[in-house]
Design a protein around this motif. Sequence first.
Motif, PDB file in Angstrom:
ATOM      1  N   LEU A  95       0.822  -1.211   0.000  1.00  0.00           N
ATOM      2  CA  LEU A  95       0.000   0.000   0.000  1.00  0.00           C
ATOM      3  C   LEU A  95       0.853   1.257   0.000  1.00  0.00           C
ATOM      4  O   LEU A  95       0.509   2.259  -0.619  1.00  0.00           O
ATOM      5  N   ALA A  96       1.974   1.196   0.697  1.00  0.00           N
ATOM      6  CA  ALA A  96       2.865   2.361   0.741  1.00  0.00           C
ATOM      7  C   ALA A  96       3.436   2.650  -0.646  1.00  0.00           C
ATOM      8  O   ALA A  96       3.714   3.804  -0.983  1.00  0.00           O
ATOM      9  N   ALA A  97       3.581   1.614  -1.469  1.00  0.00           N
ATOM     10  CA  ALA A  97       4.142   1.789  -2.811  1.00  0.00           C
ATOM     11  C   ALA A  97       3.072   2.090  -3.866  1.00  0.00           C
ATOM     12  O   ALA A  97       3.390   2.408  -5.004  1.00  0.00           O
ATOM     13  N   LEU A  98       1.805   2.001  -3.493  1.00  0.00           N
ATOM     14  CA  LEU A  98       0.714   2.197  -4.444  1.00  0.00           C
ATOM     15  C   LEU A  98       0.515   3.678  -4.718  1.00  0.00           C
ATOM     16  O   LEU A  98       0.318   4.470  -3.815  1.00  0.00           O
ATOM     17  N   HIS A  99       0.587   4.035  -5.979  1.00  0.00           N
ATOM     18  CA  HIS A  99       0.389   5.432  -6.366  1.00  0.00           C
ATOM     19  C   HIS A  99      -0.916   5.519  -7.142  1.00  0.00           C
ATOM     20  O   HIS A  99      -1.150   4.775  -8.079  1.00  0.00           O
ATOM     21  N   GLU A 100      -1.752   6.444  -6.756  1.00  0.00           N
ATOM     22  CA  GLU A 100      -3.051   6.573  -7.400  1.00  0.00           C
ATOM     23  C   GLU A 100      -3.179   7.941  -8.047  1.00  0.00           C
ATOM     24  O   GLU A 100      -2.527   8.900  -7.654  1.00  0.00           O
ATOM     25  N   ASP A 101      -4.025   8.004  -9.040  1.00  0.00           N
ATOM     26  CA  ASP A 101      -4.297   9.250  -9.745  1.00  0.00           C
ATOM     27  C   ASP A 101      -5.286  10.045  -8.893  1.00  0.00           C
ATOM     28  O   ASP A 101      -6.456   9.689  -8.791  1.00  0.00           O
ATOM     29  N   GLU A 102      -4.816  11.115  -8.276  1.00  0.00           N
ATOM     30  CA  GLU A 102      -5.640  11.894  -7.351  1.00  0.00           C
ATOM     31  C   GLU A 102      -6.892  12.427  -8.022  1.00  0.00           C
ATOM     32  O   GLU A 102      -7.966  12.460  -7.422  1.00  0.00           O
ATOM     33  N   ALA A 103      -6.806  12.826  -9.286  1.00  0.00           N
ATOM     34  CA  ALA A 103      -7.979  13.340  -9.998  1.00  0.00           C
ATOM     35  C   ALA A 103      -9.040  12.250 -10.153  1.00  0.00           C
ATOM     36  O   ALA A 103     -10.235  12.510  -9.972  1.00  0.00           O
ATOM     37  N   GLU A 104      -8.616  11.041 -10.455  1.00  0.00           N
ATOM     38  CA  GLU A 104      -9.562   9.927 -10.596  1.00  0.00           C
ATOM     39  C   GLU A 104     -10.213   9.591  -9.254  1.00  0.00           C
ATOM     40  O   GLU A 104     -11.400   9.319  -9.187  1.00  0.00           O
ATOM     41  N   VAL A 105      -9.431   9.603  -8.192  1.00  0.00           N
ATOM     42  CA  VAL A 105      -9.975   9.320  -6.864  1.00  0.00           C
ATOM     43  C   VAL A 105     -10.996  10.395  -6.478  1.00  0.00           C
ATOM     44  O   VAL A 105     -12.077  10.088  -5.974  1.00  0.00           O
ATOM     45  N   GLN A 106     -10.683  11.654  -6.734  1.00  0.00           N
ATOM     46  CA  GLN A 106     -11.607  12.745  -6.411  1.00  0.00           C
ATOM     47  C   GLN A 106     -12.892  12.631  -7.231  1.00  0.00           C
ATOM     48  O   GLN A 106     -13.992  12.862  -6.721  1.00  0.00           O
ATOM     49  N   PHE A 107     -12.771  12.257  -8.501  1.00  0.00           N
ATOM     50  CA  PHE A 107     -13.958  12.057  -9.338  1.00  0.00           C
ATOM     51  C   PHE A 107     -14.833  10.951  -8.750  1.00  0.00           C
ATOM     52  O   PHE A 107     -16.044  11.085  -8.653  1.00  0.00           O
ATOM     53  N   TYR A 108     -14.206   9.859  -8.337  1.00  0.00           N
ATOM     54  CA  TYR A 108     -14.930   8.731  -7.745  1.00  0.00           C
ATOM     55  C   TYR A 108     -15.645   9.170  -6.466  1.00  0.00           C
ATOM     56  O   TYR A 108     -16.824   8.869  -6.271  1.00  0.00           O
ATOM     57  N   LYS A 109     -14.951   9.894  -5.604  1.00  0.00           N
ATOM     58  CA  LYS A 109     -15.567  10.371  -4.360  1.00  0.00           C
ATOM     59  C   LYS A 109     -16.751  11.282  -4.656  1.00  0.00           C
ATOM     60  O   LYS A 109     -17.807  11.171  -4.038  1.00  0.00           O
ATOM     61  N   SER A 110     -16.589  12.172  -5.606  1.00  0.00           N
ATOM     62  CA  SER A 110     -17.656  13.101  -5.974  1.00  0.00           C
ATOM     63  C   SER A 110     -18.858  12.343  -6.546  1.00  0.00           C
ATOM     64  O   SER A 110     -20.000  12.624  -6.200  1.00  0.00           O
ATOM     65  N   HIS A 111     -18.581  11.402  -7.420  1.00  0.00           N
ATOM     66  CA  HIS A 111     -19.638  10.598  -8.043  1.00  0.00           C
ATOM     67  C   HIS A 111     -20.423   9.822  -6.979  1.00  0.00           C
ATOM     68  O   HIS A 111     -21.649   9.794  -6.990  1.00  0.00           O
ATOM     69  N   ARG A 112     -19.697   9.204  -6.037  1.00  0.00           N
ATOM     70  CA  ARG A 112     -20.370   8.442  -4.972  1.00  0.00           C
ATOM     71  C   ARG A 112     -21.207   9.357  -4.096  1.00  0.00           C
ATOM     72  O   ARG A 112     -22.317   9.018  -3.711  1.00  0.00           O
ATOM     73  N   ALA A 113     -20.694  10.539  -3.774  1.00  0.00           N
ATOM     74  CA  ALA A 113     -21.452  11.483  -2.948  1.00  0.00           C
ATOM     75  C   ALA A 113     -22.725  11.911  -3.662  1.00  0.00           C
ATOM     76  O   ALA A 113     -23.795  12.001  -3.048  1.00  0.00           O
TER      77      ALA A 113
END
Length: 127
Positions: A95-113
Amino acid sequence: MAAAVAIIQAITPIHLITDSEYVRGGIRALIDKGELEGDANNLDKWWHIHQHLHKIHRVDWIKGHRTPEQAEALGFREEDRLGNEQADVLTTRGLAALHEDEAEVQFYKSHRAHLREIHKHILRQPV
């Protein structure tokens, strides 16, 4: 969340065994309903799981994080208990080595909300 790493790295369908009822329930909700129930924590990890959901053949829960005495009393072999501990160590490292696309994560959070608000509105409507 160990499940996120395991699912992302899987190259064939997997049988996921987790010691987290939260993870098992969340994955089953995503599979059955396409949506997590309630307010989920770790939305960044759930986003990764959701993107790779097709890789999960089956998900089961097993008790983990036990002392040798507790594991023995529950009928677990010592090598299985140690394997669970080692899986936790390796997952934390992964998990410490996992890099995620912050824009994609924010889109997902917004969509779920947004979907949650729609669901709440629908549930308040008279039948």
